[in-house]
Scaffold this active site. Sequence first.
Site, PDB file in Angstrom:
ATOM      1  CG  ASP A  67       3.265   4.422  -0.945  1.00  0.00           C
ATOM      2  OD1 ASP A  67       2.639   5.442  -1.280  1.00  0.00           O
ATOM      3  OD2 ASP A  67       3.028   3.811   0.096  1.00  0.00           O
ATOM      4  CG  ASN A 136       0.223  -4.743   7.444  1.00  0.00           C
ATOM      5  OD1 ASN A 136       0.320  -3.521   7.425  1.00  0.00           O
ATOM      6  ND2 ASN A 136       0.581  -5.499   6.422  1.00  0.00           N
ATOM      7  CG  HIS A 138       1.480  -0.950   5.495  1.00  0.00           C
ATOM      8  ND1 HIS A 138       0.662  -1.833   4.829  1.00  0.00           N
ATOM      9  CD2 HIS A 138       0.903   0.274   5.304  1.00  0.00           C
ATOM     10  CE1 HIS A 138      -0.327  -1.162   4.264  1.00  0.00           C
ATOM     11  NE2 HIS A 138      -0.206   0.115   4.544  1.00  0.00           N
ATOM     12  CD  GLU A 143       2.675  -4.707   3.216  1.00  0.00           C
ATOM     13  OE1 GLU A 143       2.294  -4.347   4.346  1.00  0.00           O
ATOM     14  OE2 GLU A 143       1.894  -5.006   2.304  1.00  0.00           O
TER      15      GLU A 143
HETATM   16  C1  F6R Z   1      -0.104   5.266   1.065  1.00  0.00           C
HETATM   17  C2  F6R Z   1       0.643   4.723   2.197  1.00  0.00           C
HETATM   18  C3  F6R Z   1       0.053   3.709   3.086  1.00  0.00           C
HETATM   19  C4  F6R Z   1      -1.279   4.169   3.705  1.00  0.00           C
HETATM   20  C5  F6R Z   1      -1.869   3.048   4.569  1.00  0.00           C
HETATM   21  C6  F6R Z   1      -3.206   3.439   5.151  1.00  0.00           C
HETATM   22  O1  F6R Z   1       0.677   6.225   0.376  1.00  0.00           O
HETATM   23  O2  F6R Z   1       1.753   5.096   2.367  1.00  0.00           O
HETATM   24  O3  F6R Z   1       0.962   3.392   4.118  1.00  0.00           O
HETATM   25  O4  F6R Z   1      -1.057   5.301   4.483  1.00  0.00           O
HETATM   26  O5  F6R Z   1      -2.009   1.896   3.803  1.00  0.00           O
HETATM   27  O6  F6R Z   1      -4.150   3.499   4.119  1.00  0.00           O
HETATM   28  P1  F6R Z   1      -5.659   3.986   4.367  1.00  0.00           P
HETATM   29  O7  F6R Z   1      -5.561   5.424   4.714  1.00  0.00           O
HETATM   30  O8  F6R Z   1      -6.355   3.750   3.051  1.00  0.00           O
HETATM   31  O9  F6R Z   1      -6.179   3.161   5.482  1.00  0.00           O
END
Ligand code: F6R
Length: 248
Positions: A67, A136, A138, A143
């Site tokens: 992403d 959440n 995702h 999302e």
């Molecule tokens: C980022 C991504 C997100 C993160 C998720 C957890 O490329 O794909 O799904 O893996 O938001 O983020 P952290 O590791 O910062 O808690």
Amino acid sequence: MKFIVCSSKAEAIRRGVELVVGEIGRNPELVLGLATGGTMIRFYSELVSFSWEKKISFSKVRTFNLDEYVGLSFRNKESFRYFMEKNFFDKVDLKKENIVFLNGEAKNLDGECERFEKSVKNVGGINLQILGIGKNGHIGFNEPGSSIKSKTRVVDLSLETRKANAKFFGGKFEKVPREALTMGVSTILGAEKIVLFAFGKEKADAVRDAVEDKIGCEVPASLLQRHKNVIFILDKGAASELKKLRNT
Ligand code: F6R
């Protein structure tokens, strides 16, 4: 779904690094899907050291990142591209032309998502996809509400995600872009193998919902239950709400 539950984050990262390096050892042309975020920082530093130690080359590996924020250029320190350059790409012998990244500054964002999907197809799909998980539920920036059929696309970020990611924007959630480009759920599920990392108690509810709830788009990570080859690599905190593992 398989689970590797480790007594510490360091051990969990070590297991993940060994797994990735093992896959590259078996297939030097591995197509590797990558994630960013706090969870991944130490993973990349360990992957860099371990691959140096084991003389593992990334020269034939191709990478696809999950992403990117809309509106941030790769020179912007908060962009995922910048994160990847700093933590990983600049430190290994990956070839620039083998890195596929979503461009959050593209004039035609839908066209950019189509380009990305085509690139995944052209290489014959992703062999190993690395994921983190949002509080959440995702995955990537899919999302709650994301369809199992979703492809790479432009998405609105939830307030919860923007607040969680404020840590990378000087603590100011208003600075976190409202939109992003993300690999779709169906694109992720198209990978041959998926490894999801989650560390700390703050991820325990999301992990439980992903694994023990019924499959549904309200918890996008629960859609991984539809995949045949998923491994969750967890520390004790992230696994603490799992009933199955609590009873073993
Ligand atoms: C980022 C991504 C997100 C993160 C998720 C957890 O490329 O794909 O799904 O893996 O938001 O983020 P952290 O590791 O910062 O808690």
